[in-house]
Design a protein around this motif. Structure first.
Motif, PDB file in Angstrom:
ATOM      1  N   LEU A  17       0.825  -1.208   0.000  1.00 40.31           N
ATOM      2  CA  LEU A  17       0.000   0.000   0.000  1.00 40.31           C
ATOM      3  C   LEU A  17       0.858   1.256   0.000  1.00 40.31           C
ATOM      4  O   LEU A  17       0.554   2.244  -0.684  1.00 40.31           O
ATOM      5  CB  LEU A  17      -0.934  -0.003   1.216  1.00 40.31           C
ATOM      6  N   GLU A  18       1.928   1.228   0.778  1.00 34.27           N
ATOM      7  CA  GLU A  18       2.835   2.377   0.815  1.00 34.27           C
ATOM      8  C   GLU A  18       3.483   2.594  -0.549  1.00 34.27           C
ATOM      9  O   GLU A  18       3.602   3.732  -1.022  1.00 34.27           O
ATOM     10  CB  GLU A  18       3.901   2.170   1.896  1.00 34.27           C
ATOM     11  N   ASP A  19       3.910   1.512  -1.187  1.00 36.80           N
ATOM     12  CA  ASP A  19       4.544   1.636  -2.507  1.00 36.80           C
ATOM     13  C   ASP A  19       3.561   2.185  -3.539  1.00 36.80           C
ATOM     14  O   ASP A  19       3.909   3.063  -4.347  1.00 36.80           O
ATOM     15  CB  ASP A  19       5.061   0.267  -2.963  1.00 36.80           C
ATOM     16  N   LEU A  20       2.324   1.677  -3.537  1.00 40.87           N
ATOM     17  CA  LEU A  20       1.326   2.121  -4.512  1.00 40.87           C
ATOM     18  C   LEU A  20       1.008   3.603  -4.348  1.00 40.87           C
ATOM     19  O   LEU A  20       0.907   4.345  -5.334  1.00 40.87           O
ATOM     20  CB  LEU A  20       0.052   1.295  -4.376  1.00 40.87           C
ATOM     21  N   THR A  21       0.841   4.035  -3.114  1.00 41.30           N
ATOM     22  CA  THR A  21       0.458   5.431  -2.876  1.00 41.30           C
ATOM     23  C   THR A  21       1.633   6.380  -3.048  1.00 41.30           C
ATOM     24  O   THR A  21       1.462   7.534  -3.449  1.00 41.30           O
ATOM     25  CB  THR A  21      -0.156   5.597  -1.477  1.00 41.30           C
ATOM     26  N   THR A  22       2.837   5.909  -2.746  1.00 45.53           N
ATOM     27  CA  THR A  22       4.022   6.745  -2.950  1.00 45.53           C
ATOM     28  C   THR A  22       4.286   6.968  -4.435  1.00 45.53           C
ATOM     29  O   THR A  22       4.651   8.058  -4.868  1.00 45.53           O
ATOM     30  CB  THR A  22       5.257   6.096  -2.297  1.00 45.53           C
ATOM     31  N   ILE A 424     -19.783  12.333  -6.899  1.00 47.08           N
ATOM     32  CA  ILE A 424     -19.135  13.599  -6.566  1.00 47.08           C
ATOM     33  C   ILE A 424     -18.300  13.377  -5.311  1.00 47.08           C
ATOM     34  O   ILE A 424     -18.801  12.889  -4.292  1.00 47.08           O
ATOM     35  CB  ILE A 424     -20.154  14.717  -6.334  1.00 47.08           C
ATOM     36  N   LEU A 425     -17.011  13.715  -5.397  1.00 54.28           N
ATOM     37  CA  LEU A 425     -16.063  13.486  -4.314  1.00 54.28           C
ATOM     38  C   LEU A 425     -15.408  14.791  -3.901  1.00 54.28           C
ATOM     39  O   LEU A 425     -15.278  15.708  -4.713  1.00 54.28           O
ATOM     40  CB  LEU A 425     -14.980  12.494  -4.757  1.00 54.28           C
ATOM     41  N   MET A 426     -14.971  14.866  -2.640  1.00 54.62           N
ATOM     42  CA  MET A 426     -14.208  16.024  -2.185  1.00 54.62           C
ATOM     43  C   MET A 426     -12.858  15.549  -1.669  1.00 54.62           C
ATOM     44  O   MET A 426     -12.775  14.558  -0.934  1.00 54.62           O
ATOM     45  CB  MET A 426     -14.938  16.755  -1.063  1.00 54.62           C
ATOM     46  N   VAL A 427     -11.796  16.252  -2.051  1.00 53.90           N
ATOM     47  CA  VAL A 427     -10.448  15.884  -1.614  1.00 53.90           C
ATOM     48  C   VAL A 427     -10.253  16.323  -0.166  1.00 53.90           C
ATOM     49  O   VAL A 427     -10.389  17.510   0.158  1.00 53.90           O
ATOM     50  CB  VAL A 427      -9.378  16.531  -2.513  1.00 53.90           C
ATOM     51  N   THR A 428      -9.933  15.368   0.702  1.00 57.30           N
ATOM     52  CA  THR A 428      -9.774  15.668   2.132  1.00 57.30           C
ATOM     53  C   THR A 428      -8.331  15.607   2.594  1.00 57.30           C
ATOM     54  O   THR A 428      -8.021  16.037   3.700  1.00 57.30           O
ATOM     55  CB  THR A 428     -10.597  14.679   2.971  1.00 57.30           C
ATOM     56  N   GLY A 429      -7.443  15.054   1.767  1.00 54.87           N
ATOM     57  CA  GLY A 429      -6.047  14.940   2.173  1.00 54.87           C
ATOM     58  C   GLY A 429      -5.288  14.048   1.212  1.00 54.87           C
ATOM     59  O   GLY A 429      -5.782  13.700   0.140  1.00 54.87           O
ATOM     60  N   PHE A 430      -4.074  13.668   1.626  1.00 52.52           N
ATOM     61  CA  PHE A 430      -3.236  12.794   0.816  1.00 52.52           C
ATOM     62  C   PHE A 430      -2.576  11.756   1.711  1.00 52.52           C
ATOM     63  O   PHE A 430      -2.210  12.050   2.859  1.00 52.52           O
ATOM     64  CB  PHE A 430      -2.147  13.591   0.087  1.00 52.52           C
ATOM     65  N   HIS A 431      -2.457  10.549   1.210  1.00 55.59           N
ATOM     66  CA  HIS A 431      -1.622   9.535   1.847  1.00 55.59           C
ATOM     67  C   HIS A 431      -0.440   9.318   0.925  1.00 55.59           C
ATOM     68  O   HIS A 431      -0.604   8.796  -0.179  1.00 55.59           O
ATOM     69  CB  HIS A 431      -2.387   8.232   2.072  1.00 55.59           C
ATOM     70  N   ASN A 432       0.728   9.743   1.356  1.00 53.35           N
ATOM     71  CA  ASN A 432       1.885   9.834   0.463  1.00 53.35           C
ATOM     72  C   ASN A 432       1.486  10.705  -0.721  1.00 53.35           C
ATOM     73  O   ASN A 432       1.092  11.840  -0.517  1.00 53.35           O
ATOM     74  CB  ASN A 432       2.359   8.440   0.045  1.00 53.35           C
TER      75      ASN A 432
END
Length: 606
Positions: A17-22, A424-432
């Protein structure tokens, strides 16, 4: 694009998961390259790209489309033409949408590889829950899962809901027995085609194995609450089965009965007495924790339109966390909640960049498209080249901005290209480097009488504000829906509410003034345009609440299922358009109330 790893190795899962999101950008480019290289010679893409598989011509020439644009291609495959129309890989089945928010179910193409992608997705849920909840390997999950009979298309392909497809697949039946895959329900009960027998047997198995249950749930909150209602109706018979060690005679599906009989194989009077004591109590508050005392959380989707069930779930839960683990659709599986114990109002999903190629259409905060685009399909003869170009100006996954709203567009491995999912989506943050999104609502699920447009989120907010007036009286709003009544001039909004008392199942005594105040509070909570239409333009009449008798929304669900909706994927439609459905609701109305005052409004000022 599916890395191999041991699904029981949770550390490897988290690292993946870390690799995919990074590496979200790199993965997304690889996904698009793979999809285009593989499918560039399909009839659909060839008509736009003429054999080119680069990203630039894809973005410039392939239109962003609605379902109606791709429907003819999918129907040709359903009628026997080859998969190469849209997909280089064979289309092995067609997945049906829930079909409850926009009419008839849609058909989405699927391939054999797509099942592997879903399995990969499910396996990644395991390390996330392991990170936040200890000891889940010390018991089982009581999940209420259901299937729907398939429809065979003229080509011989099966058309069925996405979850039915998965539960009937070898991927599900041969799943590795890790902590997430050990259920109290035998597969035969999940796969029972009779939903009533399936529900009864799954609850029976869950009660018999109550001491082993560490988590409970269903796909949607509405399905889980329907199971509680079923338990209210059948707990005495279930106790009788447990007391005698014998399954009821009306359970007749052979494989299901055989599998369940092996679990309910011995009389257990002590357990039957305990369940009778808890279920026979005056109030069912906290009943989940009482019946399944080792339960650590309830896993159900409580985002979007499911949010209105949160108070009722909290009443029954006994303080258990409500966990929404994933975001998926019939088109493709999308994202994972990396903080599963967060409050329902704070749930965000991180889109996995190897599931599909993601694009986003910016929308304003009121959820209208930023561009004034009038064309609704690629075949619209009035579409100019400039307009088409504007419609293709989307934002890539890694380029979305915090706090901004977007409509999701997907290009899948299964033959959908630049397809508007309608969420409809709202951006709340980022993981990596991977953005996280809050699901806001489905596009175009609105009430409208004049120039007003009330979306699902605004409707939920108004209902939430109004129901607070009734909470001190001990009322629970268990379900609601609505429709725009234009049979009179002016037209008005109609809300159907199903209410119950917290302590018992008696019909609530409705106070005229309180209910009229609820109508007024709802109107005060609706947007500027609605209130202007009510006060200044007088183009909308007073909002109406029709209270219906208990069980009405069960009847509505039964009707929707009879029309092709899936039990497992059913979501109560927040706006009703079917005359037959409205008739079902109106036949069960026990009280009608109207707003007695004009909502507050003043001209808009900057």
């Amino acid at each position: 694009m599916l890395p191999l790893y041991d699904p029981n190795d949770w550390e490897a899962g988290m690292k993946l998961l870390e690799d995919l999101t990074t590496n979200a950008y790199k993965v997304q480019q690889q996904v698009l390259e793979e999809i285009l290289t593989q499918n560039v010679h399909t009839e659909y893409l060839r008509s736009f790209l003429s054999g080119h598989s680069d990203k630039k011509p894809f973005k410039e020439r392939v239109p962003v489309v609605y379902y109606e644009d791709v429907k003819p291609y999918i129907e040709r495959i359903a009628n026997g033409e080859p998969s190469e129309i849209i997909s280089a890989q064979p289309i092995t089945e067609l997945l049906t949408s829930s079909g409850t928010s926009g009419g008839q179910p849609k058909l989405m193409p699927s391939t054999a590889e797509d099942l592997d992608r879903k399995t990969f997705f499910y396996n990644l849920l395991v390390p996330v829950m392991n990170k936040y909840v200890d000891g889940l390997d010390q018991g089982k999950g009581m999940y209420l899962l259901f299937i729907k009979p398939e429809i065979i298309t003229p080509s011989g392909l099966m058309a069925r809901p996405v979850l039915t497809s998965y539960y009937k697949s070898k991927n599900f039946r041969n799943r590795p027995l890790n902590r997430f895959n050990i259920y109290t329900s035998p597969d035969e009960a999940i796969l029972c085609p009779d939903s009533k027998q399936s529900m009864y047997c799954q609850l029976l198995c869950g009660l018999v194995q109550r001491d082993q249950v560490l988590r409970v749930g269903a796909v949607f909150a509405s399905a889980f609450l329907r199971a509680i209602k079923f338990l209210e109706d059948y707990w005495r018979e279930l106790c009788s089965n447990i007391r005698t060690g014998r399954v009821s005679d009306w359970i007749t599906e052979p494989s299901c009965k055989k599998a369940v009989s092996l679990i309910v194989s011995k009389p257990n009077s002590d357990l039957a007495d305990l369940i009778e004591y808890e279920c026979g109590s005056k109030s069912w508050e906290g009943i989940i924790k009482k019946l399944w005392p080792r339960t650590k959380y309830i896993e159900v989707i409580v985002t979007g339109s499911m949010a209105q069930y949160i108070p009722t779930l909290e009443f029954y839960s006994g303080g258990l966390p409500l966990v929404s683990t994933m975001y998926a659709s019939s088109e493709c599986y999308l994202g994972i909640n990396l903080k599963p114990l967060s409050k329902p109002s704070d749930v965000s999903y991180t889109l996995l960049p190897n599931m599909a190629y993601f694009e986003f259409i910016p929308v304003e905060k009121n959820h209208e498209e930023s561009e004034e685009i009038q064309c609704s399909s690629v075949s619209d003869e009035n579409c100019t080249q400039e307009t088409r170009k504007a419609r293709m100006e989307t934002v890539d996954l890694v380029d979305v901005k915090l706090g901004h709203y977007y409509e999701l567009v997907v290009t899948t491995f299964t033959g959908l290209y630049r397809y508007r999912v309608g969420d409809i989506l709202m951006v709340t943050g980022f993981h990596n480097n991977a953005p996280q999104f809050r699901f806001v609502h489905r596009r175009n699920v609105v009430l409208s009488i004049d120039t007003d447009k009330t979306n699902e989120e605004d409707l939920l907010n108004a209902v939430t504000q109004a129901q607070r007036l009734l909470e001190p009286l001990g009322f629970l709003l268990t379900e609601y829906t609505s429709y725009a009544d234009t049979s009179s001039i002016p037209g008005h909004y109609v809300l159907y509410w199903e209410l119950k008392m917290k302590g018992n199942n008696d019909l609530p005594e409705l106070d005229q003034n309180k209910m009229e105040q609820c109508c007024s509070i709802m109107e005060d909570s609706l947007d500027f345009v609605y209130r202007r239409c009510r006060k200044k333009d007088k183009s909308i009449g007073p909002l109406e609440i029709r209270v219906v008798m208990p069980g009405t929304f069960d009847a509505l669900m039964d009707f929707c299922v009879s029309q092709g909706s899936s039990v497992n994927q059913y979501k109560t439609p927040r706006c009703i358009k079917s005359e037959e459905a409205i008739k079902i609701l109106d036949e069960r109305v026990i009280g009608r109330f109207f707003s007695k005052k004009i909502p507050f409004w003043e001209p808009f000022r900057m």
